[in-house]
Design a protein around this motif. Structure first.
Motif, short mmCIF file in Angstrom:
data_model
loop_
_atom_site.label_atom_id
_atom_site.label_comp_id
_atom_site.label_asym_id
_atom_site.label_seq_id
_atom_site.Cartn_x
_atom_site.Cartn_y
_atom_site.Cartn_z
N ASP A 183 -6.73 0.11 -2.20
CA ASP A 183 -5.61 -0.74 -1.81
C ASP A 183 -6.08 -1.93 -0.98
O ASP A 183 -5.52 -3.03 -1.10
CB ASP A 183 -4.57 0.06 -1.02
CG ASP A 183 -3.84 1.07 -1.89
OD1 ASP A 183 -3.52 0.73 -3.04
OD2 ASP A 183 -3.61 2.20 -1.42
N ASP A 184 -7.09 -1.71 -0.13
CA ASP A 184 -7.62 -2.81 0.68
C ASP A 184 -8.19 -3.92 -0.19
O ASP A 184 -8.05 -5.11 0.12
CB ASP A 184 -8.70 -2.29 1.64
CG ASP A 184 -8.12 -1.44 2.76
OD1 ASP A 184 -6.89 -1.46 2.94
OD2 ASP A 184 -8.89 -0.76 3.45
N ARG A 226 0.47 4.34 0.83
CA ARG A 226 0.42 5.22 2.00
C ARG A 226 1.20 4.65 3.17
O ARG A 226 1.71 5.40 4.01
CB ARG A 226 -1.03 5.47 2.40
CG ARG A 226 -1.21 6.50 3.49
CD ARG A 226 -2.67 6.72 3.81
NE ARG A 226 -3.31 5.52 4.34
CZ ARG A 226 -3.26 5.14 5.61
NH1 ARG A 226 -2.59 5.85 6.49
NH2 ARG A 226 -3.87 4.04 6.01
N THR A 227 1.33 3.33 3.26
CA THR A 227 1.96 2.70 4.43
C THR A 227 3.30 2.04 4.12
O THR A 227 3.93 1.48 5.01
CB THR A 227 1.01 1.64 5.01
OG1 THR A 227 0.74 0.63 4.01
CG2 THR A 227 -0.31 2.26 5.44
N GLN A 280 -10.00 6.17 2.68
CA GLN A 280 -8.74 6.55 2.04
C GLN A 280 -8.07 5.37 1.34
O GLN A 280 -7.45 5.53 0.30
CB GLN A 280 -7.77 7.10 3.08
CG GLN A 280 -8.17 8.39 3.75
CD GLN A 280 -7.11 8.82 4.73
OE1 GLN A 280 -6.36 9.75 4.51
NE2 GLN A 280 -7.03 8.11 5.85
N ASP A 281 -8.20 4.20 1.94
CA ASP A 281 -7.42 3.03 1.50
C ASP A 281 -8.28 1.95 0.85
O ASP A 281 -7.80 0.82 0.67
CB ASP A 281 -6.69 2.42 2.71
CG ASP A 281 -5.71 3.38 3.34
OD1 ASP A 281 -5.16 4.22 2.61
OD2 ASP A 281 -5.51 3.29 4.56
N VAL A 321 0.86 -1.18 0.00
CA VAL A 321 0.00 0.00 0.00
C VAL A 321 0.90 1.23 0.00
O VAL A 321 1.78 1.36 0.85
CB VAL A 321 -0.93 0.01 1.23
CG1 VAL A 321 -1.79 1.28 1.25
CG2 VAL A 321 -1.81 -1.23 1.23
#
Length: 380
Positions: A275-276, A160-161, A271-272, A158
């Motif tokens: 990606d999730d 963002r992470t 937000q995710d 992901v």
């Protein structure tokens, strides 16, 4: 000819007349060279043009020219982390010290409970507020460390992470485990400052802290489990002041906190969501999808009902109910205005919940001060 000019320049009055002109010309030349160098450094793609997830930072030539190579210090959480030694920074980022919104959201239910437990006409116990603030900081850091240890493989996939310390390899799993042990030891020291009832109650929450990161693999309702975890302080704060829980007050407050978490963390999860889906992680954002606002409206109604019931059972006064009304307006605006398909807007609405929690805390304190003190009770 050169000798004559040199002798002329060496005359005292000639030196006085020509020296300012010579210095001014030399200074102008150096300044032009300096500006040319800085302009080259500040071209797009150079080291001075940096970006983060949400905004582009542009460095001015004066800033770059006069402070290049220096470390800037700011009193913001991110500034404090950046000013720390390089070897310490990954651990501070692991416990999310640069992003304090999570600590606030963990701390505020504790503060509500402590405020409601205060004696009529009195301010909340300041020592308890400080103690729970330290505990919230440590437990939030421990929770983030556990979360990143469980999710390191997901985090790498992901965007963002992917830069989180464990996922990026800055901290090894073993060192993260040692760091987790240190945080939990300090948190235990805070817990041992409370009464026996509160110690047992606080220890009971540890199972939720450890298992929450697994819930996103099992159920579409990990935000509900997060709510159970994050709002444990609504029970613990009251028992720390009073010696045990008054369930007629603590339980409605706890349920309200859980509903609040479902609201803000569902917004956060949007937000995710793309990606999730790719990595196979579940969330209420994926469960609700386009019906998100309808679900959040239901959670808002349940939260407000719990706050009113808790206020009635503790004999709260007009300022408290005014604050609850302001909370209702704030939540209505969040739900109506949020664009669940814009990550930056989801983050903005999510982060605004700190102000919502502080607003309710202010209402609790002023409502308690509004109460009449029972003079006979205080004389006793």
């Amino acid at each position: 000819m050169m000798c004559i000019r040199l002798l002329t320049l060496l005359k005292p009055h000639a030196v006085k007349r020509h020296l300012p002109q010579i210095c001014s010309a030399r200074f102008s030349t150096l300044r032009r060279q300096h500006e040319n160098i800085i302009t080259d450094f500040c071209q797009p793609g150079s080291c001075f043009n940096k970006s983060d997830d949400h905004k582009q930072r542009k460095w001015s030539p004066s800033l770059a020219g006069h402070n290049y190579g220096r470390r800037f210090f700011s009193l913001t959480p991110a500034g404090i982390v950046n000013a720390a030694p390089a070897s310490v920074q990954p651990y501070l980022r692991l416990m999310r010290l640069d992003k304090p919104i999570g600590t606030w959201l963990l701390y505020l239910p504790c503060a509500w409970s402590i405020g409601l437990a205060a004696d009529p006409g009195c301010l909340p116990d300041l020592s308890m507020l400080v103690l729970f603030g330290v505990g919230a900081l440590l437990m939030r850091g421990a929770g983030c460390t556990i979360n990143d240890m469980w999710d390191k493989d997901f985090d790498r996939k992901v965007s963002r992470t992917a830069t989180r310390p464990i996922a990026s390899g800055e901290i090894t799993p073993f060192r993260a485990l040692v760091f987790l042990g240190g945080q939990l030891s300090l948190a235990l020291g805070v817990l041992l400052c409370l009464n026996y009832y509160s110690i047992a109650l606080g220890a009971a929450s540890l199972s939720l802290v450890v298992t929450y990161p697994l819930m996103k693999r099992i159920t579409y309702w990990p935000q509900f489990v997060l709510g159970l975890t994050f709002n444990w302080g609504a029970l613990l704060g009251w028992s720390a002041v009073k010696g045990s829980c008054d369930w007629s007050v603590c339980l409605p407050l706890y349920v309200s906190g859980v509903m609040w978490t479902l609201i803000y963390d569902t917004i956060y999860a949007h937000q995710d969501k793309d990606d999730d889906l790719k990595v196979g992680v579940k969330s209420t954002a994926l469960r609700f999808q386009e019906n998100t606002k309808l679900w959040l409206s239901g959670f808002t109604g349940a939260m407000l009902s719990g706050l009113v019931l808790a206020g009635v059972n503790v004999d709260q006064t007009l300022p408290y109910y005014c604050a609850v009304s302001a909370v209702a307006i704030h939540l209505a605006h969040q739900i109506y205005a949020v664009d669940i398909n814009r990550p930056e807007d989801c983050w903005k609405k999510f982060a605004s919940n700190r102000n919502l929690g502080l607003l309710l805390f202010l209402g609790i304190v002023t409502g308690n001060l509004w109460k009449k003190r029972n003079d006979d009770q205080y004389e006793t």
